[in-house]
Scaffold this active site. Structure first.
Site, PDB file in Angstrom:
ATOM      1  N   CYS B 121      -4.531 -12.429  -4.556  1.00  0.00           N
ATOM      2  CA  CYS B 121      -3.636 -11.873  -3.535  1.00  0.00           C
ATOM      3  C   CYS B 121      -3.491 -12.760  -2.300  1.00  0.00           C
ATOM      4  O   CYS B 121      -2.545 -12.624  -1.541  1.00  0.00           O
ATOM      5  CB  CYS B 121      -4.123 -10.484  -3.144  1.00  0.00           C
ATOM      6  SG  CYS B 121      -4.190  -9.386  -4.581  1.00  0.00           S
ATOM      7  N   HIS B 269       0.378  -9.333   2.382  1.00  0.00           N
ATOM      8  CA  HIS B 269       0.213  -9.025   0.969  1.00  0.00           C
ATOM      9  C   HIS B 269       0.369  -7.514   0.794  1.00  0.00           C
ATOM     10  O   HIS B 269      -0.248  -6.733   1.524  1.00  0.00           O
ATOM     11  CB  HIS B 269      -1.164  -9.489   0.480  1.00  0.00           C
ATOM     12  CG  HIS B 269      -1.578  -8.831  -0.794  1.00  0.00           C
ATOM     13  ND1 HIS B 269      -0.811  -8.913  -1.939  1.00  0.00           N
ATOM     14  CD2 HIS B 269      -2.628  -8.028  -1.104  1.00  0.00           C
ATOM     15  CE1 HIS B 269      -1.393  -8.208  -2.886  1.00  0.00           C
ATOM     16  NE2 HIS B 269      -2.488  -7.653  -2.411  1.00  0.00           N
ATOM     17  N   ASN B 300       1.082  -3.233  -6.784  1.00  0.00           N
ATOM     18  CA  ASN B 300       0.477  -4.420  -6.171  1.00  0.00           C
ATOM     19  C   ASN B 300       0.770  -5.626  -7.071  1.00  0.00           C
ATOM     20  O   ASN B 300       0.294  -5.691  -8.198  1.00  0.00           O
ATOM     21  CB  ASN B 300      -1.037  -4.183  -6.023  1.00  0.00           C
ATOM     22  CG  ASN B 300      -1.788  -5.372  -5.447  1.00  0.00           C
ATOM     23  OD1 ASN B 300      -1.335  -6.510  -5.533  1.00  0.00           O
ATOM     24  ND2 ASN B 300      -2.949  -5.102  -4.881  1.00  0.00           N
TER      25      ASN B 300
END
Lengths: 75, 357
Positions: B121, B269, B300
């Site tokens: 990430c 993020h 995500n």
């Protein structure tokens, strides 16, 4: 001026919905929604309101709302 | 580490997602979870739908699609690409790397280089830093930066604490050398002592995949997982994010000598809405535009989430003029990386599923 226990309780219940209407001395383990999300909400409330960082472990060790509030240094 | 770089620009962005839509509430009900709980989680964390890759589609395929769309939109000939950087933790193979595979698929010149960065990430910003270095000091005129993962394949379908969070996506960005001095301020860091906070224990050289690593266990909340699944300590990740990310963001803003009120957008993020709102509040960035709703559309998306948030939240503004943008990736490692720069105009392609149905 130090805040009263009642004001800490109200602030906590405003942010953590599953604690609304729960007695400060009732066991948290008896609440069906005392889960990982509720713990994150407590962490977020303490961080944003009191600028304090606590671990998930410290919250899990608290048996009641009163013990949660006792984690706040000013209380 | 803090560094100021210049003489490069972000010229183009594209993101391709998986095709299959998963619905958080419907899937949860099918797993026997009560509606009140699902609605509570959906509201707090910001979960609704996510896009996952169809069987056989990998991060390499998603990034290739994003790249081909972007090169067509920018009218770029592949012979002008000097380097491919591919950020992924779900490569097609342990060898060779995804960047070389994409080099072959696109037919790049033998003089162009291709390497992977194994980051999640936080990875897009690490890739941007490397692409910037290659342009400013490393002999490259144009770099293709790809990033993406298929994290939905790493979670157990019966793990309701993890499985609903992740989508699959691949991004492509074009970074180019310029003659201008527009600075990029970076802060990058790692905390390897917290390496077990986000982890896939088995499947690498330390603990190869076997029938033993697929033995399932059930936790006290009824969630099932095994050693080849992605595991995460959510409370620890929360504390890490609020400790490191606001500090890194405030440092790049300070180094850029900007006021908080000058920042046009904070692009984080897209872990989830809850973490993004907590970080933005702690940074004191009240007036900036802070995209936080990508997770409810896509899940995500690992290292593709910052490019996706820039396209989804800033597309029109980026097309017309330069914006003061601050960004930060954070996650597995644990690692983090923040940037601040005046970015734009940037050519963007709409976020699109691959393959198109």
């Amino acid at each position: 001026m130090s805040l009263t226990f009642e004001s800490y309780l109200q602030a906590l219940q405003k942010e953590v919905d599953v604690l609304v209407g729960v007695s400060p001395d009732a066991p948290l383990s008896g609440l069906p929604q005392w889960d990982s999300l509720a713990i994150l909400l407590v962490m977020s409330h303490f961080e944003q309101t009191y600028k304090m960082t606590i671990t998930g472990q410290e919250i899990r060790q608290c048996k009641t709302i009163r013990e949660l509030i006792q984690l706040i240094p000013q209380s | 580490m803090q560094i100021t770089l210049s003489h490069f620009r972000l010229a183009g962005l594209a993101v391709s997602t998986g095709t299959d839509t998963r619905d958080y509430i419907k899937d949860g009900l099918a797993h026997g979870i009560n509606l009140a709980h699902l609605e509570r989680v959906a509201k707090t964390i910001g979960l609704k739908e996510r896009k996952v890759a169809s069987p056989g589609v990998t991060a390499l395929d998603l990034c290739e699609d994003a790249t081909r769309r972007l090169l067509a939109a920018m009218d770029i000939d592949v012979s002008t690409i000097d380097a491919i950087i591919f950020v992924t933790q779900t490569p097609d193979h342990s060898q060779p790397n995804n960047a070389c595979l994409l080099h072959g698929r696109l037919g790049l010149a033998k003089s162009s280089i291709a390497f992977d960065l194994s980051l999640g990430c936080s990875g897009w910003v690490y890739g941007l830093h490397q692409a910037g270095l290659l342009c400013a000091h490393g002999g490259a005129g144009r770099v293709l930066l790809c990033s993406g993962d298929t994290l939905s394949r790493l979670t157990h379908p019966q793990d309701q604490s993890m499985d609903p969070l992740f989508g699959d996506a691949g991004s492509a960005a074009i970074v180019e050398r310029t003659g201008t001095h527009t600075p990029w301020y970076f802060v990058l860091g790692s905390d390897g002592k917290l390496s077990t906070t986000i982890k896939v224990p088995a499947g690498g050289a330390r603990l190869p995949a076997s029938s033993e690593t697929r033995v399932e266990s059930k936790d006290s909340n009824g969630n099932v997982h095994h050693a080849e699944n992605l595991m995460m300590d959510g409370a620890e990740v929360f504390n890490f994010s609020l400790r490191e990310v606001p500090a890194a963001i405030n440092t790049v803003i300070k180094n850029a000598q900007w006021n908080l009120a000058e920042v046009d957008a904070l692009v984080l993020h897209q872990a989830n809405k809850f973490i993004i709102e907590n970080i933005a509040t702690k940074c004191g960035l009240k007036s900036a535009h802070v995209p936080s709703n990508l997770v409810e559309k896509y899940g995500n998306q690992s290292s593709a989430s910052i490019p996706a948030a820039m396209i989804d939240g800033l597309e029109e503004k980026l097309a017309s003029r330069s914006q003061k943008i601050v960004g930060c990736g954070f996650g597995v490692g644990l690692s983090w990386a923040a940037f601040a720069s005046e970015i734009g105009p940037v050519i963007t392609c709409p976020i699109q599923p691959y393959p198109l149905k």
